[in-house]
Write a protein that holds these residues in place. Structure first.
Motif, PDB file in Angstrom:
ATOM      1  N   ARG A  49       0.781  -1.269  -0.037  1.00 38.11           N
ATOM      2  CA  ARG A  49       0.072   0.045   0.060  1.00 38.11           C
ATOM      3  C   ARG A  49       0.790   1.117  -0.111  1.00 38.11           C
ATOM      4  N   ALA A  50       0.898   1.997  -1.091  1.00 41.70           N
ATOM      5  CA  ALA A  50       1.630   3.227  -1.288  1.00 41.70           C
ATOM      6  C   ALA A  50       0.768   4.425  -1.039  1.00 41.70           C
ATOM      7  N   VAL A  51       1.498   5.457  -0.828  1.00 42.93           N
ATOM      8  CA  VAL A  51       0.852   6.734  -0.770  1.00 42.93           C
ATOM      9  C   VAL A  51       0.680   7.527  -1.968  1.00 42.93           C
ATOM     10  N   THR A  52       1.221   6.718  -3.302  1.00 45.34           N
ATOM     11  CA  THR A  52       1.164   7.430  -4.456  1.00 45.34           C
ATOM     12  C   THR A  52       0.440   6.368  -5.452  1.00 45.34           C
ATOM     13  N   GLY A  53      -0.038   6.710  -6.503  1.00 44.35           N
ATOM     14  CA  GLY A  53      -0.396   5.777  -7.414  1.00 44.35           C
ATOM     15  C   GLY A  53      -1.808   5.395  -7.818  1.00 44.35           C
ATOM     16  N   THR A  54      -2.435   5.439  -8.822  1.00 45.31           N
ATOM     17  CA  THR A  54      -3.705   4.732  -9.097  1.00 45.31           C
ATOM     18  C   THR A  54      -3.554   3.607  -9.890  1.00 45.31           C
ATOM     19  N   PRO A  55      -3.532   2.609  -9.417  1.00 47.77           N
ATOM     20  CA  PRO A  55      -2.984   1.509 -10.257  1.00 47.77           C
ATOM     21  C   PRO A  55      -3.731   1.108 -11.962  1.00 47.77           C
ATOM     22  N   GLN A  56      -2.641   1.085 -12.684  1.00 48.40           N
ATOM     23  CA  GLN A  56      -2.961   0.931 -14.200  1.00 48.40           C
ATOM     24  C   GLN A  56      -3.682  -0.512 -14.294  1.00 48.40           C
ATOM     25  N   GLY A  57      -4.976  -0.160 -14.981  1.00 52.69           N
ATOM     26  CA  GLY A  57      -5.753  -1.436 -15.272  1.00 52.69           C
ATOM     27  C   GLY A  57      -6.923  -1.076 -14.508  1.00 52.69           C
ATOM     28  N   GLY A  58      -7.063  -0.328 -13.298  1.00 47.50           N
ATOM     29  CA  GLY A  58      -8.274   0.044 -12.650  1.00 47.50           C
ATOM     30  C   GLY A  58      -9.382   0.682 -13.408  1.00 47.50           C
ATOM     31  N   VAL A  59     -10.509   0.390 -13.504  1.00 44.79           N
ATOM     32  CA  VAL A  59     -11.822   1.181 -14.138  1.00 44.79           C
ATOM     33  C   VAL A  59     -11.664   2.483 -14.219  1.00 44.79           C
ATOM     34  N   ILE A  60     -11.153   3.075 -12.817  1.00 50.03           N
ATOM     35  CA  ILE A  60     -11.544   4.460 -12.638  1.00 50.03           C
ATOM     36  C   ILE A  60     -10.041   5.313 -12.603  1.00 50.03           C
ATOM     37  N   SER A  61      -8.988   4.495 -13.060  1.00 48.87           N
ATOM     38  CA  SER A  61      -7.633   5.057 -13.044  1.00 48.87           C
ATOM     39  C   SER A  61      -7.415   5.951 -14.212  1.00 48.87           C
ATOM     40  N   PRO A  62      -7.870   5.659 -15.401  1.00 51.53           N
ATOM     41  CA  PRO A  62      -7.642   6.591 -16.529  1.00 51.53           C
ATOM     42  C   PRO A  62      -8.394   7.992 -16.261  1.00 51.53           C
ATOM     43  N   LEU A  63      -9.497   8.006 -15.598  1.00 54.47           N
ATOM     44  CA  LEU A  63     -10.106   9.291 -15.213  1.00 54.47           C
ATOM     45  C   LEU A  63      -9.338   9.975 -14.344  1.00 54.47           C
ATOM     46  N   MET A  64      -8.931   9.187 -13.223  1.00 57.39           N
ATOM     47  CA  MET A  64      -8.219   9.917 -12.006  1.00 57.39           C
ATOM     48  C   MET A  64      -6.879  10.408 -12.656  1.00 57.39           C
ATOM     49  N   CYS A  65      -6.122   9.812 -13.564  1.00 58.47           N
ATOM     50  CA  CYS A  65      -5.044  10.232 -14.299  1.00 58.47           C
ATOM     51  C   CYS A  65      -5.242  11.482 -15.091  1.00 58.47           C
ATOM     52  N   ASN A  66      -6.597  11.622 -15.746  1.00 55.28           N
ATOM     53  CA  ASN A  66      -6.692  12.935 -16.467  1.00 55.28           C
ATOM     54  C   ASN A  66      -6.799  14.171 -15.482  1.00 55.28           C
ATOM     55  N   VAL A  67      -7.749  13.652 -14.333  1.00 55.25           N
ATOM     56  CA  VAL A  67      -7.959  14.839 -13.339  1.00 55.25           C
ATOM     57  C   VAL A  67      -6.624  15.379 -12.860  1.00 55.25           C
ATOM     58  N   TYR A  68      -5.841  14.550 -12.644  1.00 58.02           N
ATOM     59  CA  TYR A  68      -4.345  14.853 -11.895  1.00 58.02           C
ATOM     60  C   TYR A  68      -3.510  15.751 -13.213  1.00 58.02           C
ATOM     61  N   LEU A  69      -3.710  15.158 -14.438  1.00 55.26           N
ATOM     62  CA  LEU A  69      -2.817  16.001 -15.257  1.00 55.26           C
ATOM     63  C   LEU A  69      -3.469  17.175 -16.048  1.00 55.26           C
ATOM     64  N   HIS A  70      -4.617  17.223 -15.689  1.00 57.97           N
ATOM     65  CA  HIS A  70      -5.533  18.464 -15.987  1.00 57.97           C
ATOM     66  C   HIS A  70      -4.700  19.823 -15.643  1.00 57.97           C
ATOM     67  N   GLN A  71      -4.077  19.700 -14.506  1.00 60.94           N
ATOM     68  CA  GLN A  71      -2.959  20.684 -14.100  1.00 60.94           C
ATOM     69  C   GLN A  71      -2.414  21.070 -15.026  1.00 60.94           C
ATOM     70  N   VAL A  72      -1.597  20.124 -15.830  1.00 57.69           N
ATOM     71  CA  VAL A  72      -0.337  20.560 -16.708  1.00 57.69           C
ATOM     72  C   VAL A  72      -1.147  21.184 -17.999  1.00 57.69           C
ATOM     73  N   ASP A  73      -2.218  20.766 -18.288  1.00 53.31           N
ATOM     74  CA  ASP A  73      -3.079  21.400 -19.489  1.00 53.31           C
ATOM     75  C   ASP A  73      -3.555  22.906 -19.220  1.00 53.31           C
ATOM     76  N   VAL A  74      -4.130  23.046 -17.968  1.00 51.54           N
ATOM     77  CA  VAL A  74      -4.534  24.361 -17.697  1.00 51.54           C
ATOM     78  C   VAL A  74      -3.163  25.515 -17.554  1.00 51.54           C
ATOM     79  N   ALA A  75      -1.911  25.076 -16.993  1.00 53.63           N
ATOM     80  CA  ALA A  75      -0.945  25.861 -17.130  1.00 53.63           C
ATOM     81  C   ALA A  75      -0.360  25.979 -18.277  1.00 53.63           C
ATOM     82  N   TRP A  76      -0.648  25.220 -19.341  1.00 47.65           N
ATOM     83  CA  TRP A  76       0.224  25.245 -20.609  1.00 47.65           C
ATOM     84  C   TRP A  76      -0.155  26.510 -21.500  1.00 47.65           C
ATOM     85  N   ASP A  77       0.732  27.202 -21.904  1.00 45.50           N
ATOM     86  CA  ASP A  77       0.673  28.447 -22.912  1.00 45.50           C
ATOM     87  C   ASP A  77       0.947  28.360 -24.328  1.00 45.50           C
TER      88      ASP A  77
END
Length: 460
Positions: free
Chosen positions: A225-253
């Motif tokens: 059990r780690a304090v990081t990671g949303t296991p690749q292969g989980g149904v909800i993992s891709p959505l959580m990945c996009n929620v997390y990386l949305h911060q990069v999208d917003v900051a991009w010029d």
């Protein structure tokens, strides 16, 4: 393509069912008020029709069992309705606890010896994840930007590939390509939950998400059990990945650093100058570092698109600047062409080899040809949107060779006999043809509107 057109509410047509109506309502509410935080989502996760839709999603994906070894077939024998009632009761009473996911290693296509870790949750847990995803996805989809393409409704890899073609045509021919290293495993739980809480404040849903993130992975008989990671292969993992990386999208010029194209953790930036490309790579590295992520060094580089240059791989295709033959004016036109990458070709050969392996001699030719056709239809269905004719011919020739080898072994007559048998058999045993199905991409022309160039008809 805009974010609106990619949303669950984009079609403008009447919802097909109550679950779709729910998603439309959530999307419109989130889109109308970017600052809105949703307080009442728990009751929607528990809805019977949402849980049924979640089961349908899990069943359609036809995944392997988790650590409890409960298969989809066993669920159907036990009773789907009975299982959903039990899950709903456990959720409602606060008794539901996810099991650790089962870690497996799957080979990477076209990369012999390389493997990708997957975490396979139990069927019960996948149903809960799918139900939560059904409710949360339209809320976050309202915020996601057009530069994000991976694992989003009504968006596909070919939408991202079309942007590459369009931007190259507009003169952005310096390409920054990278892959985020161990993205799914490195996502910080606390930072991810803070992103989720910008839109969701329903404590029951937040608690459920924390339980999912903290379920851990069974690896070698012990639970990690780690304090990081949303296991690749989980149904909800891709959505959580996009929620997390949305911060990069917003900051991009875009004006300063070029056009970014992100497909989950695969990132491409199309730039106009070398200076802009170097600035884009530096900016991307900083943004990822702020999230506890970093580019994968082996897959990070700046490529200049020039006629006859090396090109680059993205989403399974190899992209290269070429010049057309110029039948009309004698000079030709320089454009960005694409065809299946070497890794994609190797993956196809490996899969064809598995289907025609001598261990399957007892299955018979008809069964083997059916399996070959099933794979070829899926593989060619993706790669047909490119300049893939030559490579399609190579793959079909290889399939014919393997089928001839299979026939020769099956009848103990050798390869030469197998070749003559396959070539002169009516319809070559029914092996599908890949001729006439290729659609060449064009700049500023949406790929979904194109039709196959069948019968030699010229596209207008």
């Amino acid at each position: 393509m805009s974010a609106d057109s990619a949303s669950p509410a984009a079609s403008g047509s009447a919802p097909l069912d109550k679950v779709r109506a729910l998603q439309h309502t959530l999307y419109r509410a989130a889109k109308a008020d970017p600052g809105r935080r949703f307080h009442a989502l728990w009751d929607k996760v528990l809805r019977r029709d949402v849980l049924v839709r979640a089961w349908v999603t899990v069943r359609r994906n036809d995944g392997a069992p988790g650590i409890d070894r409960l298969t989809l077939a066993a669920v159907e024998e036990y009773g789907v309705g009975r299982l959903l009632d039990e899950i709903a009761a456990e959720l409602r009473e606060g008794r539901w606890r996810p099991l650790p996911a089962r870690k497996v290693l799957i080979p990477k296509p076209g990369q012999p010896g390389a493997a990708r870790p997957l975490a396979i949750a139990s069927v019960r847990d996948r149903i809960v994840q799918a139900a939560v995803k059904i409710v949360l996805e339209p809320v976050f989809e309202a915020d996601f930007l057009p530069c994000s393409f991976g694992f989003r409704p009504k968006r596909a890899a070919h939408d991202a590939l079309q942007v590459v073609i369009d931007e190259a045509w507009r003169g952005r021919r310096l390409v920054v390509e990278t892959d985020i290293a161990d993205c799914f495993e490195a996502i910080g739980h606390d930072r991810l939950m803070r992103q989720v809480e910008k839109r969701v404040v329903d404590q029951s849903v937040l608690k459920l998400l924390r339980l999912m993130l903290g379920a851990g992975v069974m690896d070698g008989g012990s639970v990690r059990r780690a304090v990081t990671g949303t296991p690749q292969g989980g149904v909800i993992s891709p959505l959580m990945c996009n929620v997390y990386l949305h911060q990069v999208d917003v900051a991009w010029d875009v004006r300063e650093h070029g056009v970014m194209i992100r497909y989950a953790d695969d990132v491409l930036v199309m730039c106009a100058t070398r200076q802009q490309a170097e600035a884009a790579l530096a900016r991307l590295t900083v943004l990822l570092a702020e999230l506890g992520l970093q580019p994968k060094a082996a897959k990070t580089r700046i490529v200049q698109l020039v006629e006859g240059g090396e090109g680059f791989d993205f989403l399974g295709f190899h992209h290269k600047l070429v010049r057309s033959k110029g039948i009309l004016n004698g000079r030709g036109t320089v454009f960005l062409a694409r065809w299946p990458s070497n890794k994609a070709m190797q993956h196809a050969r490996d899969r064809i080899g598995e289907i025609t392996d001598r261990r399957r001699l007892l299955f018979g030719t008809e069964t083997v040809v059916q399996d070959l056709n099933r794979f070829l239809r899926g593989w060619a269905g993706y790669f047909r949107y490119g300049h893939s004719t030559v490579r399609f011919g190579k793959i079909r020739s290889y399939a014919l060779f393997r089928l001839a080898l299979f026939e020769g072994k099956r009848h103990k007559r050798g390869l030469a006999w197998g070749k003559s048998t396959v070539m002169f058999a009516p319809g070559q045993f029914g092996l599908i043809s890949l001729l006439g199905i290729v659609v060449a991409p064009r700049a500023n022309r949406p790929w979904r509107r194109d039709r196959p160039n069948a019968g030699g008809e010229r596209r207008r």
